[in-house]
Design an enzyme around this catalytic site. Structure first.
Site: not given
Length: 307
Positions: A105, A132, A135, A223, A262, A290
């Site tokens: 990450r 991502h 996700q 988001d 998310c 996830r």
């Protein structure tokens, strides 16, 4: 037993065969039904590398890999100084001598690809400033649980159009034949090259600035307005305020519409309390998924199908 030829990286959705994406999601649904029944990672270790802070990514990967029977070693960027004093590719070579698979990450996308280039073990994209994919695999899994077949579904993204989560939605849109509408101020529109590439792959993607586009939407997504790598918080809040997802906007969507985020959410900014806590919100299922989606990604990367 996994052999070297069967190992695969999970770097970006648009780099993976569409049939493989569907297979990973099918496996994720099966693993969720019996989360403790399959332990194909017995004797295996995953390295989790975090240059960015994390809650969901860290916990979901750690718990998920242990559920699969494996062990976990977690490293932060400060601890290993990724790319400082040693090339990222060399770090990949070293990790390959100790662990069986790695997740990173990070900020810059090039670090993900350099790590994968140097490593002889699978590498998973846990997030970059650019994309991502883990996700979005969880997002699609959650949407399937609530809506079934996603073909022709109207998906409306509101807020920042130059966003890593949205990039991965654009990547996955043609794989499920969804109708993706990106609603954002012109100042924060998605990169044109990204849209052109997606349309060449068959994506149905449009961009406009009108929040009324949410009318009859099946999925409404947003988001946070300011990500960890953004330095223009003031102007962002000013320009993005009209794109807040509130109850009035959700009433424009289809009665069966779901709201997705998310997380972490900045309540009162991109979404109101009544929406994120409301009955159309699936954000907590989305967060849980996830783990299930990533367990399936791990199995795919390692060339095993435990179900």
């Amino acid at each position: 037993m996994t052999n070297k030829e069967s190992l695969r990286d999970f770097l970006d959705i648009d780099k993976i065969d569409p049939q493989e994406i569907h297979a990973i999601l099918d496996l994720a649904h099966k693993l969720k039904k019996s989360p403790l029944a399959y332990r194909p990672m017995e004797g295996k270790t995953i390295a989790l590398i975090f240059e960015k802070p994390s809650t969901r990514t860290r916990v979901s990967f750690e718990v998920g890999f242990r559920q699969l029977g494996g062990s976990v070693t977690t490293l932060t960027g400060a601890e290993i100084q990724l790319g400082r004093g040693e090339t990222v590719a060399d770090t990949g070579k070293v990790l390959s001598r100790f662990v069986d698979i790695a997740m990173i990450r990070t900020f810059a996308e090039h670090k993900l690809y350099e790590l994968a280039e140097g490593a002889s073990i699978p590498v998973i994209n846990g997030l970059t400033d650019t994309s991502h994919p883990c996700q979005i695999m969880a997002d699609v899994m959650t949407a399937q649980e609530n809506l079934g077949d996603l073909k022709g579904r109207k998906v409306v993204w509101l807020g920042d159009g130059d966003n890593n989560v949205l990039t991965s939605w654009i990547h996955i849109a043609p794989l499920f034949d969804i109708d993706l509408h990106i609603v954002c101020p012109p100042e924060f529109a998605p990169p044109k090259a990204l849209l052109i590439a997606a349309q060449k792959r068959g994506a149905k993607v449009s961009v406009n600035a009108d929040p009324a586009t949410a009318r009859d939407a099946d999925i409404v997504i947003t988001d946070c307005w300011v990500s960890m790598h953004n330095s223009d918080a003031g102007i962002r809040h000013q320009l993005l305020e009209p794109y807040r997802v509130d109850q009035a906007l959700m009433k424009r969507a289809a009665p069966s519409a779901i709201f997705m985020h998310c997380l972490p959410a900045h309540r009162g900014e991109e979404v109101t309390d009544e929406v994120i806590d409301g009955k159309q919100s699936v954000v907590w299922d989305e967060a849980e998924n996830r783990m299930h989606a990533q367990k399936a990604i791990i199995c795919w990367c390692m060339g095993v199908n435990p179900v």
